[in-house]
Design a protein around this motif. Structure first.
Motif, PDB file in Angstrom:
ATOM      1  N   ARG A   4     -13.905  60.994  29.531  1.00  0.00           N
ATOM      2  CA  ARG A   4     -13.251  62.070  30.280  1.00  0.00           C
ATOM      3  C   ARG A   4     -12.124  61.517  31.134  1.00  0.00           C
ATOM      4  NH1 ARG A   4     -15.834  66.933  33.061  1.00  0.00           N
ATOM      5  NH2 ARG A   4     -14.753  67.076  35.054  1.00  0.00           N
ATOM      6  N   GLY A   5     -12.424  60.387  31.751  1.00  0.00           N
ATOM      7  CA  GLY A   5     -11.444  59.783  32.657  1.00  0.00           C
ATOM      8  C   GLY A   5     -10.161  59.418  31.924  1.00  0.00           C
ATOM      9  N   MET A   8      -8.181  62.481  31.036  1.00  0.00           N
ATOM     10  CA  MET A   8      -7.467  63.038  32.185  1.00  0.00           C
ATOM     11  C   MET A   8      -6.208  62.216  32.464  1.00  0.00           C
ATOM     12  SD  MET A   8      -9.005  65.756  32.924  1.00  0.00           S
ATOM     13  CE  MET A   8      -7.990  66.157  34.318  1.00  0.00           C
ATOM     14  N   PHE A   9      -6.399  60.912  32.386  1.00  0.00           N
ATOM     15  CA  PHE A   9      -5.249  60.020  32.654  1.00  0.00           C
ATOM     16  C   PHE A   9      -4.138  60.269  31.643  1.00  0.00           C
ATOM     17  CE2 PHE A   9      -3.360  56.599  34.849  1.00  0.00           C
ATOM     18  CZ  PHE A   9      -2.723  55.775  33.935  1.00  0.00           C
ATOM     19  N   GLY A  12      -2.420  63.364  32.239  1.00  0.00           N
ATOM     20  CA  GLY A  12      -1.486  63.201  33.359  1.00  0.00           C
ATOM     21  C   GLY A  12      -0.173  62.592  32.900  1.00  0.00           C
ATOM     22  N   ILE A  13      -0.314  61.576  32.068  1.00  0.00           N
ATOM     23  CA  ILE A  13       0.906  60.944  31.537  1.00  0.00           C
ATOM     24  C   ILE A  13       1.736  61.979  30.793  1.00  0.00           C
ATOM     25  CG2 ILE A  13       1.798  59.291  29.866  1.00  0.00           C
ATOM     26  CD1 ILE A  13      -0.479  57.425  30.590  1.00  0.00           C
ATOM     27  N   LEU A  15       1.762  65.128  31.158  1.00  0.00           N
ATOM     28  CA  LEU A  15       2.309  66.097  32.121  1.00  0.00           C
ATOM     29  C   LEU A  15       3.529  65.516  32.821  1.00  0.00           C
ATOM     30  CD1 LEU A  15       1.560  68.885  33.252  1.00  0.00           C
ATOM     31  CD2 LEU A  15       0.352  67.719  35.095  1.00  0.00           C
TER      32      LEU A  15
END
Lengths: 195, 711
Positions: A4-5, A8-9, A12-13, A15
């Motif tokens: 999951r982590g 998410m990372f 984020g990249i 995004l």
């Protein structure tokens, strides 16, 4: 959820990258149409057969006059000679009242850059297209996009937000000038361009 | 999916990395840098029509004509005026950046008082009205009679229309002095004029057909006179058959460029001049016309024949054969002999100037061309109701109540110590007019700010030894700055504050117009028009308005030569006493300050020239000590080392530059140009070097005994 982590990372990249690559240009640049539409193609094509320097002239002292003044247009368009609505606007709103057309100049450089067209065109024999691309055969004028922060046209940086381009004539920043000078064996100091 | 804090943090971290990997931050950085260039406080280049305007530099007495390329009425570049008949298109580095002086970092915004109690002096702003009230009080008491104290004006560019206004102002006081420095490039012509049995009027140096220029210390090839004309002579010297002989201790630019350089022992100019005179007499090289022009010629010959050539050789270090060769050379063809001053080294003593001037009399009488000539006086030269000029060094010490120092620069140092010495101890006040906080102005008690170059209409200076009078306007190129008037407006306000009669002309335009009208009415001379590169005779002009119009368009009036000048006779003041010369003590050294015209301790240079001087070795900078290698070695010094020079008056650290052409036992120390950053608006630096020099009673400070050691 597994990994999951990392997901998410990575999200984020994606995004952040999207914001920088896709949305940032929209936020950075304003868009303003030119006051009139103008077709270079009509003027330089088979109909009128003009060349760049017929309108973008040099003065007798060698100074480049840039975007032609109103009287250059009025020389032919003192009255409408075509059927284009923009030509009619040119005559009615500008030529007849003698009001200069407030063209937005794509290639405006800062005051601290001294660029003599005479040295590049007359002495070095550069063609207009080498720096200005196929602008002379365009059928319409692009929307003028100004950088909200620096105030200069997007054309100075180049269409690509990264500043890189495969087109030789895109971008008008200093590194481009320096590279071309180096390619042509010109060793210049700062004061040659920043007087 | 529920997002927790850790998820958000990882998302944010990833977003940050994504942004960094995009153009966003880098483009924003680049654009922000460009944005700062567009701030309102960032100076902007002028836009507007490009025009060419004519004016003239006023930074020194040369008064070089210039043309300014202006964009939207802002001067962006200046250059000399080609084909100008007086200045020949020349413009020195100071003149080329003279239009920058209005923005000098030490520009004064308002009147200031200098508190000289601390070592460096402190600048305190004061109000204009109380300052003028105090000065007015001084004038009122000075006007009452003898004993109230002498009022003086120090004018470093005499001969201007403004100079006449000063002299008329001073004529109204029972005790007043119109002062000029002793070294204004007219040392020779002034000495000759003083020797004339009847005043011949102003005199100048004409180089027409001259074959030899013998200069004693004058920087004839480095800024003297009208530099453009001198450089043109130098360039054409082979074609003209012209030779330059320089008599000087220092390996100056003139000395090195000359055809012959007599590298004399310091202070022996008089001996060499007497030696040359002795050869002229012994070998009967004095023409009959010259003999007839000198009264008491037999007495003079007797004095000259007492000169011992071998002693001249011993004292000056110049072999007798060389002295004889110079004498023969100057007697063979038209020659002119000039006594000069180093811009920072000061003048020769009066007796030496007289002997050097005498050589001209022994060569030929004065005429209208070639050599020393009579010059037509300016048509508006006033003879009555003006104070005669006197040299600053002849003023009795501690006698002046008020000295006003005019802002115009001669290009040569005025000794601040000499200025202060003349002031009354308890209540003497010096008021300097200046646009910037120059070291000379900082030696005053008050400074009144005036316009910088090209901010107000002014008169173009011209070389004091010019063969003919000239007149042109230094036309403004910059807008006026509030609070910075011209010196005439200061004089008008001062006279009003002191209940004195106002000057006849109260504005510079009316003052200069009066001079122009007098010239036009005389119908003398010609006007050069730079725009058309043509000249027109004044006699052909229809009106005074037409003449004024030409001047306002950059025209320059040049007088005609004096036709058929009447014969002038001279009497040479034979000195009665032998000169004694001090010698350097054992282990000591002779200190000789030097500088170059316009950039000495009296003035500032523009910021760009200050930067260029410090980054190049084109000119020696303030504090450079030129010394012969053997002398340096004898004192444990090497090239580039810091050394300490000490005199009876103090010490200063200098940087050594070894020069094989320098004379042993002598150190030449440069005074200026000073780095602009050394002075601050609140704390001006003083002239440490000049303060080390001994100023003699005759006003000279060329030679001081000193010691030098490692710093």
């Amino acid at each position: 959820m597994k990994h999951r982590g990392i997901l998410m990372f990575l999200a984020g990249i994606a995004l952040g990258a999207s914001a920088g690559w896709v949305f940032f240009p929209f936020a950075l640049y304003t868009s303003e149409p030119q006051p009139l539409q103008f077709s270079h193609k009509v003027h330089t094509g088979e109909q009128a057969g003009m060349t760049c320097d017929n309108c973008h002239e040099f003065a007798s002292d060698g100074k480049f006059l840039g975007v032609p003044a109103l009287d250059k247009c009025a020389g032919c368009h003192s009255a409408t000679i075509g059927s284009s609505p923009d030509e009619k606007r040119l005559v009615d709103e500008f030529v007849t009242p003698g009001k200069p057309v407030p063209w937005k100049v794509y290639s405006r450089q800062p005051d601290n850059a001294y660029f003599p067209h005479a040295a590049h065109v007359k002495l070095a024999g550069l063609a207009c297209e080498e720096c200005h691309g196929p602008h002379g055969s365009s059928d319409s004028l692009r929307v003028y996009q100004a950088n909200r922060v620096s105030g200069y046209s997007r054309d100075i940086w180049g269409r690509n937000i990264s500043g890189f381009s495969t087109l030789a004539w895109e971008g008008m920043k200093m590194d481009k000038c320096v590279r071309c000078h180096a390619d042509k064996g010109r060793a210049d100091g700062c004061i040659d361009c920043h007087k | 999916m529920d997002l927790n804090r850790r998820d958000l943090l990882k998302l944010a971290g990833g977003s940050a990395l994504g942004v960094i990997l995009s153009p966003l931050p880098w483009k924003l950085l680049d654009d922000s840098a460009i944005w700062t260039q567009n701030w309102s406080i960032t100076p902007k280049l002028a836009h507007g029509p490009v025009t060419l305007r004519y004016s003239a530099c006023t930074l020194c007495s040369a008064g070089c004509a210039l043309q300014a390329r202006c964009v939207g009425n802002v001067p962006v570049a200046v250059a000399g005026v080609p084909a100008h008949p007086v200045t020949r298109g020349a413009l020195c580095p100071l003149g080329l950046s003279s239009h920058h002086m209005s923005r000098h970092p030490l520009r004064l915004a308002g009147p200031v008082r200098i508190d000289g109690t601390s070592d460096r002096g402190r600048v305190e702003p004061v109000e204009m009205d109380p300052t003028f009230a105090a000065l007015g009080e001084i004038l009122r008491s000075a006007g009452k009679g003898i004993g109230a104290g002498t009022i003086a004006v120090l004018d470093r560019q005499p001969g201007r229309a403004l100079s006449m206004a000063y002299r008329q102002f001073l004529a109204g006081f029972p005790e007043a002095a119109y002062l000029v420095p002793s070294h204004l490039e007219d040392e020779t012509t002034s000495a000759l004029r003083a020797m004339a049995t009847a005043d011949p009027g102003p005199m100048g140096v004409d180089f027409t057909d001259v074959k030899t220029v013998l200069s004693f210390g004058a920087p004839v090839l480095d800024g003297w006179g009208t530099p453009g004309a001198m450089m043109e002579l130098f360039k054409e010297r082979r074609r003209l058959g012209l030779r330059f002989i320089q008599v000087e201790t220092r390996p100056s630019r003139t000395a090195i460029a000359s055809d012959r350089w007599l590298r004399i022992v310091p202070g022996t100019e008089r001996e060499v001049a007497w030696g040359i005179a002795r050869v002229l007499i012994d070998e009967k090289l004095v023409p009959p016309s010259a003999i007839r022009s000198i009264t008491d010629y037999p007495l003079l010959v007797k004095k000259i024949q007492e000169v011992d050539i071998s002693r001249v050789t011993t004292e000056s270090g110049i072999p007798s054969a060389e002295i004889a060769a110079v004498a023969r050379e100057i007697s063979r063809a038209p020659a002119v002999v000039i006594a000069g001053s180093d811009p920072a080294g000061g003048s020769l003593d009066p007796e030496t100037r007289n002997v050097i001037a005498l050589l001209n009399l022994l060569l030929a009488p004065s005429g209208s061309t070639g050599g020393i000539v009579r010059r037509g006086p300016m048509p508006d030269a006033l003879k009555e109701n003006v104070r005669p000029a006197m040299s600053l060094d002849t003023v009795p010490d501690h006698s002046l109540r008020l000295m006003i120092v005019d802002s115009a620069e001669s290009g040569y140092v005025v000794s601040p110590e000499m200025m202060r010495r003349k002031m009354r101890r308890n209540d003497g006040q010096i008021v300097a007019l200046s646009s910037t906080l120059t070291p000379l102005a900082a030696a005053a008690d008050f400074i009144i700010p005036v316009a910088a170059p090209f901010e107000k209409l002014d008169e173009t200076p011209h070389a004091p030894s010019a063969a003919r009078e000239s007149f042109s306007l230094s036309l403004p190129l910059h807008p006026e700055r509030p609070g910075a008037g011209d010196p005439l407006s200061f004089l008008v306000r001062l006279t009003a504050a002191g209940d004195r009669p106002l000057p006849e002309a109260t504005t510079m335009e009316s003052l200069l117009r009066r001079r122009a009208d007098a010239i036009q009415a005389s119908r003398r001379g010609r006007v050069y028009l730079p725009s058309s590169r043509s000249t027109v005779a004044v006699a052909d002009l229809a009106s005074a308005e037409e003449f004024w119009g030409h001047l306002q368009a950059g025209g320059c009036w040049m007088d005609d030569p004096v036709k058929s000048p009447s014969r002038v006779t001279f009497r040479f003041p034979v000195p009665q006493e032998e000169q004694t010369r001090a010698a350097a003590a054992d282990g000591g050294i002779i200190l000789m300050p030097f500088g170059w015209k316009g950039a000495t301790a009296s003035a500032h240079v523009s910021p760009i020239m200050s930067k260029l001087f410090q980054e190049s070795a084109v000119r020696d900078l303030d504090g450079i000590a030129v010394i012969a290698p053997a002398t340096a070695a004898a004192h444990g010094l090497e090239d580039g080392m810091i050394a300490r020079i000490a005199t009876a008056r103090g010490k200063k650290d200098v940087r050594v530059r070894c020069d094989a052409a320098a004379r042993d036992g002598v150190v030449h120390v440069c005074v200026g140009p000073r780095p602009n950053g050394e002075d601050t608006p609140s704390s001006p630096a003083t002239d440490e070097l000049l303060s080390l020099c001994e100023t003699a009673n005759d006003g000279t400070w060329r030679i001081t005994m000193a010691t030098i050691e490692k710093g």
